[in-house]
Design an enzyme around this catalytic site. Structure first.
Site, PDB file in Angstrom:
ATOM      1  N   GLU A 130       3.853  28.751  73.135  1.00  0.00           N
ATOM      2  CA  GLU A 130       4.829  29.751  72.726  1.00  0.00           C
ATOM      3  C   GLU A 130       4.165  31.081  72.398  1.00  0.00           C
ATOM      4  OE1 GLU A 130       6.971  25.998  72.590  1.00  0.00           O
ATOM      5  OE2 GLU A 130       4.976  26.620  71.918  1.00  0.00           O
ATOM      6  N   HIS A 160      12.570  19.661  64.669  1.00  0.00           N
ATOM      7  CA  HIS A 160      13.381  20.097  65.801  1.00  0.00           C
ATOM      8  C   HIS A 160      14.833  20.349  65.394  1.00  0.00           C
ATOM      9  CE1 HIS A 160       9.981  17.974  67.624  1.00  0.00           C
ATOM     10  NE2 HIS A 160      10.243  18.586  68.762  1.00  0.00           N
TER      11      HIS A 160
END
Length: 326
Positions: free
Chosen positions: A60, A129
């Site tokens: 990322e 998550h």
């Protein structure tokens, strides 16, 4: 008017903007062949090719940094961060670079970057998550933060985000991709900083964000059976925030509940409550009440996870207490 899902609305917005402007491209993990983990981007690589729908390594920090550079040099990248929790891996690129380049360059550089990501619990995806971290980015000058709650809003707001010359964080609730709603086939955009009154009412105001708008609307239906008229307002963007619409509604109804799926402490509910208190204090019949996620890591256990997120029943009980119906 036709009805499509929120996921389809996102895909349509991206496809239309990529056809309109060759500078728009998508980068992220599994965005091309897989169409993302949620299949939202399925079919885009077939139309636009792997040069504009780019599968990246699992980094990322790396591909978000590339996106910042692309935006500074004339492109309009859309960065796909699979889960909002993974924004933590690209905080420097977003908060220290993208948000500040325009200011630190004296206005000479722009960063027309969109970071699409998800929020929301109850998917049984556990603590790493399932978080809703939009308040973090709403706190940073230079970033715009968008929270669509319907397919119509998702499409119009995403098209606006892609055309904006500033970095935009675009949060989609992962549990809402199959939510259906009316979306016109013609071209339209939705301006940032303009709240939407999803339902008019007179007894209390419920300000809600993202999926909590659907929670608030369900609660409003139940409250109506109890003789209480609830107005539901969706800010749609937390940065910029439409303060005037919130204040006007609070002045009209005199009672306010703010519902958001982010952690309650130091979050969006606190900021909105403060805005209303400052702008409508003498019109309020009771203090502004807040409902956010519990301040705990999101549990994997379904029974425990469901307890961490505001529900229509919780909103109804708080509204009844606020209106003296208990």
């Amino acid at each position: 008017m036709r009805e499509i899902t929120l996921g389809q609305a996102i895909r349509e917005a991206l496809a239309e903007e990529m056809r309109r402007d060759p500078r728009v491209l998508i980068l992220g993990e599994d965005v091309a062949e897989a169409g993302t983990a949620f299949k939202v981007l399925s079919g885009l690589v077939e139309e636009f090719g792997p040069e504009r729908v780019i599968d990246t390594p699992i980094s990322e920090a790396g591909f978000t940094g590339i996106g910042v550079g692309l935006a500074m040099t004339g492109m309009r990248p859309v960065i796909d961060i699979m889960f909002g929790d993974f924004l933590t891996l690209a905080m420097d690129q977003i908060v220290n670079q993208a948000a500040k380049v325009h200011y630190m360059s004296g206005g000479k550089l722009k960063v027309p970057l969109v970071v699409r990501t998800t929020l929301g619990a109850t998917r049984r995806s556990a603590a790493q998550h399932s978080q809703s971290l939009h308040a973090w980015f709403s706190h940073v000058p230079g970033l715009k933060v968008v929270l669509p709650s319907t397919p119509y809003d998702a499409k119009g707001l995403l098209k606006t985000a892609i055309r904006d010359d500033n970095p935009v964080l675009f949060f989609e609730d992962k549990m809402m991709y199959q939510l259906k709603g009316p979306v016109p086939e013609g071209e339209y955009t939705i301006p940032f900083g303009v709240a939407d009154i999803k339902r008019e009412g007179s007894d209390l105001t419920i300000v809600a964000t993202s999926s909590m708008v659907q929670v608030a609307l369900a609660a409003a239906e139940e409250l109506e059976q109890l003789g209480l008229s609830a107005e539901v307002i969706d800010p749609r963007t937390t940065s910029p925030l439409d303060r005037q619409t919130l204040i006007e509604s609070a002045r009209k109804t005199g009672r306010v509940i703010v519902v958001d799926e982010g952690y309650q402490s130091y979050g969006v509910t606190a900021e909105i409550a403060a805005v209303i208190n400052e702008g409508a204090f003498y019109y309020l019949d009771a203090p502004v009440k807040r409902l956010g996620a519990l301040d705990v890591p999101v549990p994997f256990s379904p029974v425990l996870e469901d307890l961490t997120v505001p529900t229509p029943a919780a909103v109804v009980e708080l509204a009844k207490a606020l209106c003296g119906r208990v």
